[in-house]
Enzyme design. Structure first.
Site, PDB file in Angstrom:
ATOM      1  CE  LYS A 700      -1.959  -3.996   2.510  1.00 53.78           C
ATOM      2  NZ  LYS A 700      -2.721  -4.550   3.660  1.00 53.78           N
ATOM      3  N   GLY A 701      -3.419   0.671  -2.348  1.00 53.94           N
ATOM      4  CA  GLY A 701      -4.267   1.723  -2.884  1.00 53.94           C
ATOM      5  C   GLY A 701      -5.575   1.168  -3.367  1.00 53.94           C
ATOM      6  N   GLY A 702      -6.398   2.062  -3.913  1.00 50.90           N
ATOM      7  CA  GLY A 702      -7.718   1.645  -4.361  1.00 50.90           C
ATOM      8  C   GLY A 702      -7.673   0.659  -5.505  1.00 50.90           C
ATOM      9  CB  ALA A 703      -5.750   0.483  -8.582  1.00 53.15           C
ATOM     10  N   GLY A 704      -5.227  -1.641  -5.952  1.00 56.35           N
ATOM     11  CA  GLY A 704      -4.582  -2.892  -5.615  1.00 56.35           C
ATOM     12  C   GLY A 704      -3.439  -2.714  -4.641  1.00 56.35           C
ATOM     13  CB  ILE A 705      -1.528  -5.003  -2.816  1.00 63.18           C
ATOM     14  CG1 ILE A 705      -2.871  -5.008  -2.074  1.00 63.18           C
ATOM     15  CG2 ILE A 705      -0.377  -5.085  -1.823  1.00 63.18           C
ATOM     16  CD1 ILE A 705      -3.143  -6.295  -1.326  1.00 63.18           C
ATOM     17  CG  ASP A 817      -4.263   9.873 -10.319  1.00 59.47           C
ATOM     18  OD1 ASP A 817      -4.561  10.878  -9.641  1.00 59.47           O
ATOM     19  OD2 ASP A 817      -4.169   8.738  -9.838  1.00 59.47           O
TER      20      ASP A 817
END
Length: 980
Positions: A700-705, A817
């Site tokens: 999971k991350g800030g941009a989605g799953i 990134d």
């Protein structure tokens, strides 16, 4: 009395005969005991070491030699390979003269019992990598006959043993490639018999060792590579008149090159590269009459190349690149009879190249790129037909390419980008048998390309932005391995030859901005390897080939700005790999097909086609002379008006019903899911949706799953669920991922297989990486399993991926990134750069771009990015340097060093805290304690590269191409020693 003496002699003879076999048997016992501690890769090594009743059977063991009394005098089990430890019983082989255990995998410390080997002349334990502890100098005291001591490439630490000075017969000494610290003992200057001294990559520090000038018999001296000296090259070294090799590369030397080195009449190799040397190149170096290789690259040298270099009659290699040299390259360079390699790129040289350069007939590699050179290209560069690489890019050369180069059959690479060259290109250049790349972009070449062309290995042709004219020759089809063909921004006319699209490996073609006419060859439909096609801004007519949809891997199709007619083939909607389509400004007509891949493209893809009917239009434009379905009167008849009013009222009713139903359907799918593939996929969108379950979540991350999905064809994919376009929020990198990963292919960049989308949600589909991210492995419980060999390989592979983005994509791509969590590992632990949600195209590779907000991850962001928001490729380089430090230290970039301290600051603080700082000392202080048996030389090599990458000033950082070169090319003398 005589009888008593006779009895005594007989007694001693009996004892001798009795005990002689016993001594031989003892040596056999020792060998068999040693065997038990030396384990081969498949169990016990040394399979022929078997007990026998024969007293001298051990003398026929592999690697064993005996004297006439069956005593073991030589034990050589190098390159077996063996594991295990060196048993203390080795000391019982007291007659040993030669003990060679090189190139194995022995671990542990050297046993002190080795001090009993008093007859030893050769002790070689090099290239084991895992021998540890301080080197026990006391074992040497009794080895008075020792001539060779080689410990290269192990893990010995502590101080160098001072006992070496007691070995009066020692000729060969190598302590290189270890973890030693401190200074070279001054007593080493007293080993007068020494001929070879190897202390390279040993982690040493202190003053530059001028006292070694007392070693008057020295022939080879390697004391550079990740040692850190204060001061410069000792002028006293000019007294080492027998010296043949002096290697002090990469050891923080400062000051000027001493003129006294000119006294070294036998010197054939002088390596002083990767230091901080200043001043001019001494003209006195021309006194080195035996010199063959001179490398002064990557320093801060200024001034001109001395004219006196004409006296270097034996020199074959001159490397002066990445300095601040200026002036004209002297004619003397062209006079050197044996010169093979001349590299002076990234300096400030001006005026012409020597007209006689290459006339000696031995030139193999010439790289003078990134200078200010002008004039004509010398015609004799390939007189000896040995020239392989010709790199003249980014200068001001003018005039034509010499015809002689068109006959240079040895050439493999021709790069003459961004000059002022003109005239016609020699026809022979396109018929050279070994050439793999011809790059002539951004010049003023004119005339027609030759009608006859051929070459079995040529895979890249770049002729962009010139004045070439005439027709594109069909003979381009004679390059069976051609992958890239760029002919854009020229004056080509006529048809595109069908033979081009019959090439079996063609992946990219660009003929834009020419005067090409005729139709698009039907053969394009059979060119299955195509990824990118740009035929825009020409005068191409006819229809788009109906079979274009057969090109399954095509990602970009730009045929805008032409005179194409007819309708758009509906088959394009089935081209699931196609992410960029531009048909604008043609003369297309009819309706734009609905559904399929056409849902991806917006109206700009079809703009400027007057008679093309877009999907949202109720009525379509017609060409002059065509009649509509209804005449003007019929349109305004009373019955027509009544019907229109009724239809409008009915429409309003339906809209109100739809609005009332909207809330009920809010949680339902707003549109059907659609799968868009970038390659052939054997599953459907329904198969992907079935995997969106809680138990399949792997991240999971800030941009989605991210989910792991098992497809019906037994292939696993990674599914990244992003917030979609319909929510009013940003697309969380969806566009960036599609625009980057959708158009590039590289072994070390994760493959985007396609995406599934509806109005609300985007699902990106990637190849699944079963070993997860580097960050997870490095900082999780499995970090200890990542030993140095794997870490180094990951570093190289990730660097190659970034290098591709920066140097092989046009325009170049910034990742923005780079971090360990965005480097994924497949089942073989092969690295793949991933997550392009923040990626950015940079049209001008020399410029930077100002961002509206900071992109990247905390701890990886380059310092200049944080306060200027200006980004270029050096920002990615900084982030990659942080990843290298992670690989070495095994620590996260932030969170383990106290508030406000990241890994870069921590490393620099550690350096400041060390009493006698050196690269080796710093590495020992910061290295991941979970690493075992790591080679010092390799770790320090990567550490040095990491610190270059995280320089405060962006301009001081290397490019990713240079990073790859450094990671994959260990220092020259080190490489030679490894092959010992």
């Amino acid at each position: 009395m005589a009888m008593r003496l006779l009895k005594t002699h007989l007694l001693f003879l009996h004892l001798y005969l009795f005990f002689s076999p016993c001594f031989a048997y003892t040596d056999m016992e020792v060998l068999l005991n040693l065997k038990s501690s030396m384990i081969g890769p498949k169990g016990h090594g040394l399979h022929d070491w078997i007990h026998s009743s024969s007293p001298d059977a051990h003398c026929s063991f592999s690697g064993v030699s005996c004297d006439d009394d069956a005593r073991v005098i030589s034990l050589n089990v190098s390159f077996t390979p063996l594991f295990g430890t060196i048993s203390p019983e080795i000391g019982m082989l007291t007659h040993l003269v030669n003990l060679t255990l090189a190139a194995n995998n022995f671990t542990g410390e050297l046993p002190l019992e080795m001090k009993s080997l008093t007859s030893l002349k050769v002790l070689n334990i090099s290239n084991n990598g895992n021998l540890t502890g301080t080197f026990p100098g006391e074992i040497l005291k009794a080895m008075v006959d020792l001539e060779v001591l080689d410990t290269y490439n192990n893990n010995f630490n502590g101080k160098l043993p001072p006992e070496m000075s007691e070995l009066k017969k020692l000729k060969y000494l190598s302590f290189g490639g270890n973890f030693f610290s401190g200074e070279i003992p001054e007593s080493y200057g007293d080993i007068q018999s020494l001929e070879y001294l190897g202390l390279n990559g040993a982690g040493l520090s202190g003053k530059s060792p001028a006292f070694l000038s007392r070693l008057k018999n020295l022939r080879e001296m390697y004391i550079g590579y990740y040692n850190s000296y204060t001061g410069g090259v000792p002028p006293e070294f000019g007294g080492l008149t027998k010296l043949e090799i002096l290697d002090m590369a990469s050891c923080t030397l400062t000051g000027e090159i001493p003129t006294s080195l000119s006294n070294l009449k036998h010197l054939h190799t002088l390596f002083l590269h990767i230091n901080n040397l200043t001043g001019h190149i001494p003209p006195e170096l021309s006194g080195l009459v035996s010199l063959k290789s001179l490398d002064l690259s990557i320093n801060q040298l200024t001034g001109e190349i001395p004219q006196s270099f004409i006296n270097l009659g034996n020199i074959t290699l001159i490397n002066l690149f990445r300095n601040n040299l200026y002036g004209q390259i002297p004619e003397a360079i062209g006079e050197l009879p044996k010169l093979e390699v001349f590299e002076v790129w990234e300096n400030n040289f001006t005026l012409q190249l020597p007209a006689n350069l290459g006339r000696n007939g031995n030139l193999i590699k010439l790289d003078v790129s990134d200078n200010h050179l002008t004039g004509l290209i010398p015609k004799d560069l390939c007189r000896g037909e040995k020239l392989e690489m010709l790199i003249l890019s980014n200068n001001f050369f003018f005039g034509p390419i010499p015809e002689e180069l068109g006959k240079c059959k040895s050439l493999t690479k021709i790069r003459i980008v961004k000059n002022l060259l003109n005239g016609t290109v020699p026809a022979g250049l396109f018929n050279l048998p070994l050439v793999t790349i011809i790059e002539l972009t951004d010049n003023f070449f004119s005339g027609e390309l030759p009608v006859t062309m051929s070459g079995d290995v040529l895979d890249q042709i770049y002729l962009s932005n010139n004045w070439f004219s005439g027709e594109i020759p069909p003979a381009i089809g004679n390059f069976p391995n051609l992958q890239t063909l760029f002919l854009d921004r020229n004056r080509f006319r006529g048809n595109i030859p069908r033979e081009i699209f019959e090439l079996k490996h063609l992946s990219r073609i660009n003929t834009s901005a020419n005067n090409i006419t005729g139709g698009i060859p039907d053969s394009i439909s059979r060119c299955s390897t195509l990824i990118s096609v740009d035929l825009s801004r020409n005068r191409i007519n006819g229809e788009i080939p109906k079979g274009i949809n057969n090109v399954k891997n095509l990602g970009t199709l730009n045929i805008s700005g032409n005179q194409l007619t007819g309708s758009i083939p509906t088959g394009i909607g089935n081209m699931t790999s196609l992410t960029t389509l531009d048909l604008s400004f043609n003369d297309l007509s009819g309706r734009v097909p609905l559904g399929g891949q056409f849902l991806v493209f917006n109206e700009t893809s079809f703009a400027g086609n007057t008679y093309l009917c877009l999907p949202h239009r109720v009525s379509c434009p017609t060409r002059p002379g065509q009649t509509s379905d209804h005449n003007h009167t019929a349109l305004f008849s009373p019955s027509r008006i009544v019907i229109t009013v009724i239809a409008a009222i009915t429409g309003l009713i339906l809209i109100s019903v739809a609005i009332r139903q909207m809330n009920k359907k809010k949680n339902q799918k707003s549109l059907a899911w659609k799968l868009t593939a970038f390659q052939k996929l054997d599953f459907k969108s329904e198969d992907v949706l079935e995997c969106l379950k809680e138990e399949n979540i792997i991240g999971k991350g800030g941009a989605g799953i991210v989910y792991r999905g098992s497809m019906p064809n037994n292939v696993d994919v990674a599914i990244k669920r992003l917030v979609g376009r319909g929510t009013g929020r940003s697309d969380h990198g969806f566009t960036a991922e599609i625009q980057t990963l959708g158009r590039i292919r590289h072994r070390h960049i994760v493959r985007l297989l396609g995406y599934v989308a509806n109005k609300d949600t985007n699902l990106l589909l990637y190849e699944y990486m079963p070993n997860g991210s580097l960050g997870e492995l490095l900082h999780g419980s499995k970090g200890g399993h990542l030993q140095w060999e794997t870490r180094h390989r990951v570093a190289v592979e990730a660097a190659k991926g970034l290098c591709y983005l920066h140097h092989d994509c046009s325009p170049l791509i910034l990742h923005r990134d780079v971090k360990s969590n965005n480097i994924l590992l497949d089942s073989d632990f092969e690295a793949h750069v991933a997550d392009f949600g923040l990626a950015k195209f940079l049209v001008d590779g020399a410029a930077s771009e100002c961002m509206s907000s900071i992109a990247g991850s905390y701890g990886y962001i380059a310092p200049e990015y944080a306060y200027t928001l200006k980004v270029d490729e050096k920002s990615d380089v900084y982030s990659f340097g942080v990843v290298l430090l992670e690989l070495i230290a095994g620590k996260k970039p932030v969170g383990e060093f106290g508030e406000g301290v990241d890994i870069v600051r921590w490393v620099r603080n550690t350096e400041e805290e060390i009493t006698q700082p050196s690269d080796a000392a710093i590495v020992v202080a910061i290295v991941d304690p979970r690493l075992t048996g790591y080679p010092l030389t390799s770790v320090i090599h990567v550490f040095k590269i990491a610190m270059m990458c995280v320089e405060e000033e962006a301009a001081a950082r290397p490019t990713m191409r240079e990073v790859v070169h450094m990671l994959t090319n260990p220092p020259k003398s080190v490489a030679n020693l490894i092959a010992f």
